[in-house]
Write an enzyme that holds these catalytic residues in place. Structure first.
Site, PDB file in Angstrom:
ATOM      1  N   ASP A 100     -11.194  -6.799  10.530  1.00 30.17           N
ATOM      2  CA  ASP A 100     -11.136  -8.251  10.678  1.00 30.17           C
ATOM      3  C   ASP A 100     -12.255  -8.782  11.576  1.00 30.17           C
ATOM      4  O   ASP A 100     -12.946  -9.746  11.225  1.00 30.17           O
ATOM      5  CB  ASP A 100      -9.767  -8.668  11.223  1.00 30.17           C
ATOM      6  CG  ASP A 100      -9.252  -7.718  12.305  1.00 30.17           C
ATOM      7  OD1 ASP A 100     -10.074  -6.983  12.886  1.00 30.17           O
ATOM      8  OD2 ASP A 100      -8.040  -7.716  12.573  1.00 30.17           O
ATOM      9  N   ASP A 159       0.820  -1.212   0.000  1.00 30.48           N
ATOM     10  CA  ASP A 159       0.000   0.000   0.000  1.00 30.48           C
ATOM     11  C   ASP A 159       0.849   1.255   0.000  1.00 30.48           C
ATOM     12  O   ASP A 159       0.328   2.361  -0.146  1.00 30.48           O
ATOM     13  CB  ASP A 159      -0.943   0.000   1.208  1.00 30.48           C
ATOM     14  CG  ASP A 159      -2.380  -0.266   0.801  1.00 30.48           C
ATOM     15  OD1 ASP A 159      -2.608  -0.707  -0.341  1.00 30.48           O
ATOM     16  OD2 ASP A 159      -3.285  -0.024   1.619  1.00 30.48           O
TER      17      ASP A 159
END
Length: 752
Positions: free
Chosen positions: A461, A156
């Protein structure tokens, strides 16, 4: 899929018949002593109820001193009791899972599913490329058929430094993979392996060991040299077409999608030094633009899911943080057992491993290892079939991660090969994948809503795991004796607290959203699982009763306001029983799980600090965000520290070397308890036995003394240490002023 299968109905029936007679590939065992624990737990609950009754029936009358403090104590203890009830849900149903990989080995490689491994990194400064490629090399060399293994690196940061490191790793893997498999090397991270104590003279293969080590050190030196310069030299760029993706306009937050296949696993010429096929290796930097939200790690994971579906499309996905290397060479085969079990495997969406670390000190200074969490709490939630997805070290069934609902119709048919055996060239695959990694691809789709990881939450998550379970899937928590993956624990208190602030903020955000387990999970997952989720989702608001206790107890003691019954009173018994039984049980639980007493004591200190700083600031941040006054942010945790910091950490000396507001709170509360204890001791000394209320205050004296003991490292950092990890003078001054003002506000009586 059903239509396609009907065309080969006889073959399908044969497959199902064979599976009906297959042996189970994993077994489950319930924790021993369940009945005894439930009886013990019930006795504590009775004690808690008696404490509530005492608080309610002994509220001071209007106008009496300490009335509102007493009411505050009652509310705080209601909170403690409610939270304790939640924690019992994850201890009443502890279940452990054991894979039987020896039975899996009887199957041919053709029956094994393809596995795609995702490794995510975001910043080459905080997450050095040399660290990242150690994780890459460790998973490339796992004991699994390489033609069914693909490794993807999501960058990223869009850094050519990371891409260069990956190319170096792709070359070194030709030597490292056969070396690992020939000598059964563990751990499979080169850095972790070569830093172990190893006597070359005792090795029959010393020459090869030295050769591989030299190759690794040369590669590491080249990567670190390029990283220190901050740019890849032109002569190195000319060696690979992938560097053409970078130009002067590329920045971390604004660049085109980049997909480069460093190793094409389909290519019969892509082999290691022993002539065996190499796994596929892919670099991806999804497109970034100021005009589009990028959704942090969740966005990167979703881009990886799409890109991998175009290139390899493995039925199983393993995702890892960039610092979490493979420690157990057979980890994939062990976890495949859960998915391939013919009786229950079709129900399982993911298998979560514990997040363990390779740099834990002997007595776990910052409470990072949490053995009770890994051996009791998380297996307890897993006992309800609802193991938490913790963001790393997790094996996923691809279809469940992509939004599919569980269906019994898929029983026995899930693992038909889904890999793309297409004949497209590398360039064609790269170009097709770039479309899937572009900013605009998700517009108007269900990605981030019903497909992939859920957007809009810092802990994507946890909420993703919850939504998968609410679609009917089960999940497993697996803690093997030979730890599958090892990462790097925060070596400073500041980093650890920032990390817990982000986690607790995000989890409380889930509780306040439509994904609250009691609402979203109603009739979808078991009540015990809902309660288990809330043990962690309520970290942030649970800071309030803890902070109230930490302030009210010392101030009330200084002001002579008794908050507990006299020692001679019968009402003292439930307070003493609950306090002693909970702590004795906590110590026994920690020791049984492999901890030490000092590690348990360190953990108590860290929980006090977390609950009065990280969780409290997370609570404030979350409420402010709910009011629309701020937006979600994401902080990358630094994976490297200075040698000075590392040395203190290894010596188990707490590091306070910053002016963080959290350290000001820690120091202020420590000083408040110290002032209170010293003041009360002086009162007793001067007044002696004429000090009539001393019996009524003895519980508060004991608790303040306990807090002073817990804060011993804080006092040391305030007054005695002179190193860079001591508390800065500015923080010490602010804490003493704040603690003094708090005492003066309560109009402390002067005494001779």
């Amino acid at each position: 899929m059903r239509v396609l299968l009907r065309k080969g109905e006889m073959g399908t029936q044969q497959i199902v018949q064979e599976k009906e007679h297959a042996l189970p590939l994993f077994e489950t065992k319930e924790a021993k002593g369940r009945l005894a624990f439930r009886l013990f737990s019930s006795s504590i609950f009775i004690g808690i109820c008696l404490i509530w009754v005492y608080r309610l029936t002994n509220i001071p009358r209007a106008g009496d001193k300490g009335r509102w403090v007493w009411i505050g104590m009652f509310i705080a203890e209601l909170g403690f009791g409610f939270y304790w009830i939640l924690t019992q849900a994850i201890r009443w149903n502890v279940v452990c899972y054991y894979p039987l990989k020896q039975r899996l080995s009887q199957s041919s490689n053709e029956k094994l599913p393809g596995v795609d491994i995702f490794v995510c990194t975001a910043d080459p400064t905080l997450e050095p490329p040399a660290l990242v490629i150690n994780t890459i090399l460790s998973v490339m060399s796992l004991n699994y058929p390489t033609e069914k293994l693909s490794v993807y690196l999501s960058d990223d940061g869009g850094s050519q430094l990371t891409f260069y490191a990956l190319l170096e790793a792709s070359h070194f893997s030709k030597h490292w993979i056969p070396f690992c498999k020939k000598f059964n090397v563990e751990p499979r991270s080169p850095e972790a392996y070569f830093t172990q104590n190893f006597d070359v003279q005792d090795s029959a293969n010393a020459e090869q060991w030295l050769f591989i080590k030299k190759q690794y050190e040369d590669m590491k030196e080249r990567i670190e040299a390029v990283t220190s310069k901050g740019t890849v030299p032109e002569e190195l760029k000319n060696q690979h077409k992938g560097f053409l993706e970078w130009n002067s306009n590329v920045t971390k937050q604004n660049h085109r999608p980049i997909v480069q296949i460093a190793i094409d696993g389909r290519d019969t010429n892509a082999v290691d030094s022993d002539g065996y096929r190499l796994p596929t290796l892919v670099y991806m930097a999804r497109e970034k633009s100021p005009d589009f939200p990028h959704h942090f790690k969740a966005g990167a994971m979703n881009a990886l899911i799409r890109v991998s579906s175009e290139i390899s499309n493995g039925a199983i996905i393993l995702n890892l943080d960039c610092d979490m290397y493979a420690n157990n060479a057979d980890s994939i085969k062990e976890d495949i057992c859960f998915f391939m079990d013919e009786k229950r495997g079709h129900q399982i969406a993911y298998v979560q491993h514990p997040q363990k670390f390779n740099n834990i000190t002997k007595n776990d200074l910052y409470g990072n290892s949490s053995p009770v969490l890994h051996k009791v709490e998380l297996p307890g939630i897993g006992g309800y079939g609802a193991a938490l997805y913790c963001g790393t070290g997790c094996f996923h069934r691809r279809v469940s991660l992509c939004g599919s609902k569980y269906s019994e119709e898929n029983k026995g048919l899930w693992n038909l090969e889904t890999r793309n055996n297409n004949k497209r060239t590398v360039t064609e695959l790269e170009e097709a994948s770039k479309v899937l990694a572009s900013c605009g691809y998700e517009k108007g789709t269900q990605w981030g809503k019903e497909m992939g990881l859920i957007y809009g939450c810092p802990v994507e998550d946890i909420v993703t795991g919850l939504t998968i379970q609410c679609r009917g899937w089960k999940s497993v928590y697996h803690d093997p004796d030979n730890t599958a993956f090892l990462g790097v624990a925060p070596p400073t208190l500041d980093i650890a607290l920032v990390q817990f602030t982000r986690w607790s903020d995000g989890m409380f955000q889930i509780f306040l959203s439509k994904y609250c387990p009691f609402i979203y999970g109603h009739k979808k997952i078991k009540l015990g699982a809902q309660m288990g989720y809330c043990v962690y989702l309520l970290w942030a608001p649970f800071s309030l009763p803890n902070l109230y206790y930490a302030i009210a107890l010392p101030l009330s003691l200084l002001h002579g306001i008794p908050l507990f019954p006299e020692v001679s009173s019968r009402w003292f018994i439930p307070f003493a029983y609950v306090f002693l039984s909970k702590n004795i049980y906590s110590i026994a639980e920690a020791l049984i799980c492999g901890s030490t007493f000092k590690a348990w004591w360190n953990l108590q200190r860290i929980w006090v600090i977390r609950r009065t700083t990280s969780f409290f600031f997370a609570f404030i941040d979350c409420i402010v965000r709910q009011l629309g006054l701020s937006q979600t942010t994401f902080t990358v945790t630094a994976k490297v520290v200075t040698e000075d910091v590392s040395k203190r950490y290894q010596q188990e000396i707490m590091d306070f070397g910053s002016t963080s507001i959290m350290f000001t709170v820690i120091a202020t509360l420590a000083m408040l308890n110290l002032f209170s204890l010293v003041g009360e001791v002086l009162k007793m000394f001067f007044w002696g036995f004429e000090y009539k209320v001393k019996e009524m205050l003895i519980s508060q004296v004991f608790l303040c003394g306990l807090m002073v003991l817990v804060n011993a490292p804080v006092y040391e950092a305030l007054f005695f240490r002179k190193d860079k990890g001591s508390i800065p003078v500015s923080v010490m001054f602010k804490s003493m002023v704040l603690a003094s003002l708090a005492c003066l506000m309560f109009k402390i009586e002067q005494f001779m």
